[in-house]
Design an enzyme around this catalytic site. Structure first.
Site, PDB file in Angstrom:
ATOM      1  CB  CYS A  84     -21.865 -52.296  59.410  1.00  0.00           C
ATOM      2  SG  CYS A  84     -23.127 -53.493  58.919  1.00  0.00           S
ATOM      3  CB  CYS A 103     -22.800 -57.362  55.882  1.00  0.00           C
ATOM      4  SG  CYS A 103     -23.245 -55.628  55.681  1.00  0.00           S
ATOM      5  CD  GLU A 107     -20.042 -54.000  47.174  1.00  0.00           C
ATOM      6  OE1 GLU A 107     -19.405 -53.529  48.122  1.00  0.00           O
ATOM      7  OE2 GLU A 107     -19.826 -53.669  45.986  1.00  0.00           O
ATOM      8  CD  GLU A 129     -19.727 -58.615  59.417  1.00  0.00           C
ATOM      9  OE1 GLU A 129     -19.010 -57.760  59.959  1.00  0.00           O
ATOM     10  OE2 GLU A 129     -20.189 -58.477  58.259  1.00  0.00           O
ATOM     11  CG  ASN A 137     -18.314 -57.881  50.996  1.00  0.00           C
ATOM     12  OD1 ASN A 137     -17.357 -58.649  50.959  1.00  0.00           O
ATOM     13  ND2 ASN A 137     -18.233 -56.644  50.515  1.00  0.00           N
ATOM     14  CB  CYS A 190     -23.009 -56.945  60.792  1.00  0.00           C
ATOM     15  SG  CYS A 190     -23.138 -57.197  59.007  1.00  0.00           S
TER      16      CYS A 190
END
Length: 148
Positions: free
Chosen positions: A97, A54, A45, A56, A43, A100
């Site tokens: 999530c 993310c 940010e 993935e 990830n 993803c």
């Protein structure tokens, strides 16, 4: 046959490269391609939170950029709160999530596979296993648009 241990180890290694200064929650993902190649992501940010990526999604974008979106067979994901050293910690497996799951569904739609999703804990041996269709039932994908 999927080598879950290698896939989870690759996801754990990827999580070490997470850039998560705001959530302090590191995530690593590893995709298994049909030729045995592993593609990883962590990830990333951003101070403008909506621009964060993310793990993935990073892995899927990397596979796609290399021309391998149709080759994805399985994904492993791990994540957890970052300790002082910046390492993901925790004994509870994390799942992708919703965003993803949708991104992974695009790869599944391209390959015609119901991807294996292996969710591991940052620490320890706890693992949950799913098919993507279990995590994202009634998914919106290429077939919804009349594509393949």
């Amino acid at each position: 046959m999927i080598d879950e241990h290698a896939l989870i180890a690759a996801a754990r290694a990827a999580a070490r490269h997470a850039h998560a200064p705001y959530s302090r929650f590191a995530v690593g993902a590893a995709l298994l391609l049909n030729d045995g190649t592993l593609v990883t992501g962590a990830n990333v940010e951003n101070a403008s939170y909506g621009l964060s990526l993310c793990a993935e999604t990073v892995a899927v974008a990397t596979a796609s950029a290399a021309g391998h979106l149709r080759d994805v067979v399985a994904v492993a994901v791990i994540g957890g709160a970052m300790n002082e050293a910046g390492r993901a910690t925790g004994t509870v497996p994390v799942t992708p999530c919703g965003r993803c799951r949708q991104v992974l569904n695009e790869a599944a739609g391209m390959s015609g596979r119901d991807l294996q999703v292996i969710c591991g804990a940052a620490d320890g041996d706890a693992v949950d296993r799913f098919r993507l269709s279990e995590l994202l039932p009634h998914a919106f994908g290429p077939a919804t648009l009349g594509g393949s």
